[in-house]
Design a protein around this motif. Structure first.
Motif, PDB file in Angstrom:
ATOM      1  N   VAL A  81       1.035  -1.073  -0.449  1.00 25.14           N
ATOM      2  CA  VAL A  81      -0.053   0.229  -0.449  1.00 25.14           C
ATOM      3  C   VAL A  81       0.961   1.738   0.112  1.00 25.14           C
ATOM      4  N   GLU A  82       1.988   0.851   0.657  1.00 27.34           N
ATOM      5  CA  GLU A  82       2.817   2.050   0.803  1.00 27.34           C
ATOM      6  C   GLU A  82       3.727   2.533  -0.420  1.00 27.34           C
ATOM      7  N   TRP A  83       4.045   1.630  -1.106  1.00 27.46           N
ATOM      8  CA  TRP A  83       4.018   1.693  -2.532  1.00 27.46           C
ATOM      9  C   TRP A  83       3.725   2.698  -3.589  1.00 27.46           C
ATOM     10  N   ALA A 104       7.293   2.641   7.679  1.00 30.30           N
ATOM     11  CA  ALA A 104       6.410   2.714   6.225  1.00 30.30           C
ATOM     12  C   ALA A 104       7.777   2.821   5.226  1.00 30.30           C
ATOM     13  N   SER A 105       8.183   3.640   5.297  1.00 28.45           N
ATOM     14  CA  SER A 105       9.840   4.110   4.324  1.00 28.45           C
ATOM     15  C   SER A 105      10.803   4.591   5.110  1.00 28.45           C
ATOM     16  N   ARG A 106      12.366   4.488   3.979  1.00 32.94           N
ATOM     17  CA  ARG A 106      13.033   5.142   4.602  1.00 32.94           C
ATOM     18  C   ARG A 106      13.471   6.425   3.770  1.00 32.94           C
ATOM     19  N   THR A 107      14.265   6.850   5.761  1.00 33.02           N
ATOM     20  CA  THR A 107      14.515   8.100   5.116  1.00 33.02           C
ATOM     21  C   THR A 107      16.382   8.809   5.740  1.00 33.02           C
ATOM     22  N   TRP A 113      12.573  11.428   2.530  1.00 36.66           N
ATOM     23  CA  TRP A 113      12.503  10.169   1.899  1.00 36.66           C
ATOM     24  C   TRP A 113      13.552   9.989   1.113  1.00 36.66           C
ATOM     25  N   LEU A 114      14.458   8.473   1.352  1.00 34.19           N
ATOM     26  CA  LEU A 114      15.114   7.869  -0.207  1.00 34.19           C
ATOM     27  C   LEU A 114      14.085   7.253  -0.841  1.00 34.19           C
ATOM     28  N   PRO A 115      14.821   7.177  -1.706  1.00 29.50           N
ATOM     29  CA  PRO A 115      14.225   6.346  -3.073  1.00 29.50           C
ATOM     30  C   PRO A 115      14.444   5.200  -3.669  1.00 29.50           C
ATOM     31  N   GLN A 116      13.498   3.745  -4.111  1.00 34.05           N
ATOM     32  CA  GLN A 116      14.215   2.762  -3.755  1.00 34.05           C
ATOM     33  C   GLN A 116      15.634   2.551  -4.178  1.00 34.05           C
ATOM     34  N   ARG A 117      15.993   3.661  -5.369  1.00 34.48           N
ATOM     35  CA  ARG A 117      17.117   2.561  -6.011  1.00 34.48           C
ATOM     36  C   ARG A 117      18.893   3.682  -4.946  1.00 34.48           C
ATOM     37  N   VAL A 118      18.385   4.013  -4.126  1.00 32.33           N
ATOM     38  CA  VAL A 118      19.619   4.712  -2.793  1.00 32.33           C
ATOM     39  C   VAL A 118      19.445   4.219  -2.144  1.00 32.33           C
ATOM     40  N   PRO A 119      21.136   3.430  -1.772  1.00 37.36           N
ATOM     41  CA  PRO A 119      21.019   2.764  -0.519  1.00 37.36           C
ATOM     42  C   PRO A 119      20.419   3.669   0.828  1.00 37.36           C
ATOM     43  N   ASP A 120      20.902   3.028   1.888  1.00 30.84           N
ATOM     44  CA  ASP A 120      20.869   3.720   3.085  1.00 30.84           C
ATOM     45  C   ASP A 120      21.348   4.375   3.788  1.00 30.84           C
ATOM     46  N   HIS A 121      22.333   4.612   2.814  1.00 27.96           N
ATOM     47  CA  HIS A 121      23.729   5.591   3.162  1.00 27.96           C
ATOM     48  C   HIS A 121      23.074   6.800   2.560  1.00 27.96           C
ATOM     49  N   ARG A 171       1.545  13.070   2.259  1.00 27.76           N
ATOM     50  CA  ARG A 171       2.939  12.656   3.589  1.00 27.76           C
ATOM     51  C   ARG A 171       3.847  14.086   3.085  1.00 27.76           C
ATOM     52  N   HIS A 172       3.691  14.482   3.924  1.00 24.68           N
ATOM     53  CA  HIS A 172       5.965  15.538   4.237  1.00 24.68           C
ATOM     54  C   HIS A 172       5.167  16.462   2.753  1.00 24.68           C
ATOM     55  N   GLY A 173       3.911  16.596   2.335  1.00 21.58           N
ATOM     56  CA  GLY A 173       3.690  17.833   1.556  1.00 21.58           C
ATOM     57  C   GLY A 173       4.499  17.342  -0.187  1.00 21.58           C
TER      58      GLY A 173
END
Length: 744
Positions: A81-83, A104-107, A113-121, A171-173
């Motif tokens: 659903v978040e996708w 629910a998502s990475r930051t 917010w971090l897109p999927q193609r961006v690693p956690d760091h 969310r987050h505008g």
């Protein structure tokens, strides 16, 4: 598989989600109710119910199932659903708040917010505002950076760009979906003013380069998305502009400059391209300025820049008129005037017409490089897929050819595939078939030239021959075989009930290059009494239609069986003697039940026959009868002459007994129909039956060969006897000959 919850609110987004996951649907295979994706339509979406189905994996589910399967976002925990929310879909949030420990998502560290193609760091390092003509924010381009192992990237870092639009409801505008977004040039309000003032406009790749040029007073702009993206919607902003394009020092940069020049030609006042000197590979103006370049040098170089001469690489193989005679792909024949190389053809014929013998004759002519009916042939390897009568093909037909032409010891490139192939159910068997053909091609001395599928019907189990979608998919898979192997693909197929075209959907005839039709020649035998047949070119896109040759089937003794009886088969050969010998002038013999039905046809045409429609091509004044009326007449004959002594079997119900008798009658009529048609006594097409005029011993001259017909209107504008009684449209078969298989 977890069940989708809140099904209705997700189902309404099924079509849009499918496009996000798979791209645009296959227009040829899709409809308003169902979307198909992929070249073969292997993935489908029911637009109304929101159900997805993968026909290759034989599995399916709702919208959330599709997201979990193809985007890797789990249904559990609300990740799927978040996708949807991340991609701009409004989904009512009626779930309990997720625990803080499980966001629910990475930051990044700053909460971005971090897109999927961006690693956690990774982290958001820069945003570029795209303003509309009024100066209001339309969207942003966001740059993300992260460190990488120098062995992967010598610079030790990598980056990516994504777009987002302001949306207070999100969310987050921010709305991270680009659907429906209007493209704008970067720093548009300044661009409008610069063009109005007559300034030269420098177009570069990337917002960073624009900002660097603007900082030294040079008007500049770019498009978002990088090289290769300059849509037509941007062109209007450059009307009357004096444009100078600064490409990066790589092929992508040159192609991008060429794209911009093409798009702006006719809109911009002038267009020049400036290749900056001293750039490193892949470098741009952001390398040139730090190396000592400045605005004065830039304008000096621009003053000597040549006008852009945009080139274009056709994506559809365009050839200008003046270049038609230059070297290029040529139209090559495999059998001159009959079949062309690397195309798809159909070999058509009714059952027992001899089409499979012609197929073998063509195969052997190509394998031997021998002329076929006097026509030059290019030698090559042959793969013969015998889905029908494979044992007869291997044990009789090919051995008969080997013996007749003494080629058993010749090292010919011929492979027989005895097991059936399925070109309808999935791509898997098609891929396996292609792999097999490629393998045998490596064993051939000559290039693989010809693949024969005998028959098309056996290679498409479960397909509806009258369904354009089914046939379109099958022909697309045949074309895959053609492209992958480089061979000509010949499909052996049956004629329709009227005997005048390929059985099934019109696309079968329309989407192949060559069509050869095989048929018996009525009332014609050679000097040895063999039935004369002919093959005719029914379609040749770049050759002459309607030409052909007569042939007969020569019997060949190939051995004896365990009982000492001769084993025989046939090969194609020329008719013997001069002009074909007509049938016995006293007529052929028709006896028994066949004669009873034929007498009924004689009587029906005499009493109910009407002037035959002109499109049947019969003689003027010839009579024909509608097949529904003929069915009624035959039923009456069976009723009057039925076996009254026949009784139900032990334990057989009256209903089962009646059904068995009706089925037996149908089969008897079917066999009689085939027999009379094969003997050339009757003709049939488009719901009509007529007598050909062929002599039959013990029968008077066939009626309806040109006599005047009684006057009364009937279906199709034909006229019939006024006293004919109305008939029921009985469910009894009376079509053209049914399939009985070729000679074994």
């Amino acid at each position: 598989m977890a069940a989708d919850k809140g099904k209705d609110q997700f189902a309404q987004h099924a079509a849009a989600v499918a496009r996000d996951l798979f791209g645009e649907p296959n227009k040829q295979l899709s409809s308003n109710e169902e979307l198909r994706f992929g070249k073969q339509g292997s993935k489908s979406v029911d637009v109304k119910t929101g159900q997805f189905y993968d026909h290759e994996q034989n599995e399916g589910g709702g919208v959330l199932w599709a997201i979990a399967t193809y985007a890797g976002r789990k249904i559990e925990g609300g990740d799927a659903v978040e996708w949807m929310r991340e991609n701009g879909y409004y989904i009512e949030d009626n779930r309990a708040p997720a625990p803080a420990a499980q966001p629910a998502s990475r930051t990044d560290a700053a909460g971005n917010w971090l897109p999927q193609r961006v690693p956690d760091h990774g982290k958001l390092t820069k945003t570029y505002d795209y303003l509309d003509a009024t100066g209001s924010l339309s969207y942003q381009v966001c740059r993300y950076d992260w460190t990488v192992d120098p062995s992967i990237n010598p610079k030790g870092h990598d980056k990516t760009f994504v777009q987002r639009r302001p949306d207070s409801n999100k969310r987050h505008g921010w709305d991270w979906s680009t659907k429906g977004m209007t493209w704008l040039p970067y720093r548009l309000p300044e661009l409008i003013e610069d063009i109005r003032n007559g300034f030269e406009i420098f177009i570069v790749e990337g917002e960073k380069k624009v900002d660097m040029l603007r900082e030294i007073g040079v008007p500049a702009t770019c498009n978002h998305g990088g090289a290769g993206k300059f849509p037509e919607s941007l062109v209007e902003w450059f009307k009357g502009a004096k444009v100078i394009i600064l490409p990066d020092n790589d092929q992508a940069g040159q192609d991008h400059a060429n794209l911009i020049a093409r798009r702006l030609t006719g809109t911009a006042r002038s267009i020049r391209t400036l290749d900056l000197p001293g750039l490193p590979p892949k470098g741009g103006v952001d390398d040139w300025l730090p190396a000592g370049g400045d605005a004065d040098q830039l304008y000096q170089l621009a003053g000597h820049a040549p006008e852009a001469a945009p080139t274009y690489q056709s994506k559809f193989g365009a050839v200008m008129w003046a270049d038609f005679d230059k070297p290029g792909q040529t139209y090559e024949y495999m059998i001159k005037g009959v079949l062309t190389e690397n195309e798809i053809s159909m070999l058509l014929g009714e059952s027992q017409s001899g089409k499979s013998f012609i197929a073998i004759d063509i195969a052997m002519a190509v394998a031997r490089g021998e002329p076929w009916f006097g026509r030059q042939t290019r030698r090559g390897g042959v793969i013969y897929q015998a889905g029908e009568s494979a044992t007869g093909v291997r044990r009789r037909r090919f051995p008969a050819y080997r013996k007749k032409f003494d080629v058993a010891k010749d090292p010919l490139d011929v492979v027989l595939l005895e097991r059936p192939v399925d070109f309808y159910s999935s791509d898997e068997q098609v891929d396996q078939f292609i792999d097999e053909c490629k393998f045998w091609a490596t064993r051939f001395r000559d290039p693989l030239k010809l693949i024969i599928i005998d028959t098309f019907n056996k290679a498409t189990p479960g397909a509806n021959e009258n369904d354009g979608k089914d046939m379109g998919m099958v022909l697309a898979r045949c074309d895959r075989v053609r492209v992958a192997t480089g061979a000509h693909v010949m499909l052996v197929h049956h004629l329709n009930a009227g005997g005048n075209k390929a059985r099934g959907h019109t696309s079968l005839f329309g989407n192949v290059e060559n069509v050869v039709t095989v048929r018996k020649v009525p009332d014609s035998k050679d000097q040895s009494g063999r039935q004369v047949r002919e093959w005719v070119i029914s379609k040749c896109k770049d050759g002459e239609d309607g030409t052909g040759e007569k042939f007969v089937l020569h019997g060949v003794e190939i051995g004896v069986d365990a009982d000492g009886d001769k084993i025989t088969s046939c090969v194609v050969g020329r008719p013997e003697g001069g002009a074909p010998v007509p049938d016995d002038p006293n007529g052929i013999v028709i006896a028994g039940f066949n004669a009873t039905i034929l007498r009924t046809i004689y009587d029906a045409i005499k009493t109910m026959g009407v002037l035959a429609p002109a499109d049947l091509g019969l003689a003027r004044g010839a009579l024909a009868i509608e097949q529904r009326e003929l069915r009624a007449a035959i039923k009456a004959t069976l009723t009057d002459g039925g076996d009254e002594d026949e009784q139900p079997k032990d334990g057989e119900t009256p209903e089962a007994f009646a059904k068995r008798k009706a089925d037996a009658s149908r089969q008897l009529i079917k066999r009689t129909r085939d027999y009379l048609y094969s003997k050339g006594v009757i003709g049939q097409r488009d719901g009509w039956t007529w007598l050909t005029g062929k002599n039959v011993r013990g029968f008077e001259d066939a009626p309806g060969q040109g006599d005047s017909a009684p006057a009364r209107k009937s279906r199709g504008g034909a006229q019939r006897g006024k006293d004919a009684a109305p008939v029921d449209d009985l469910d009894m078969p009376w079509d053209a000959p049914a399939d009985m298989g070729d000679f074994q």
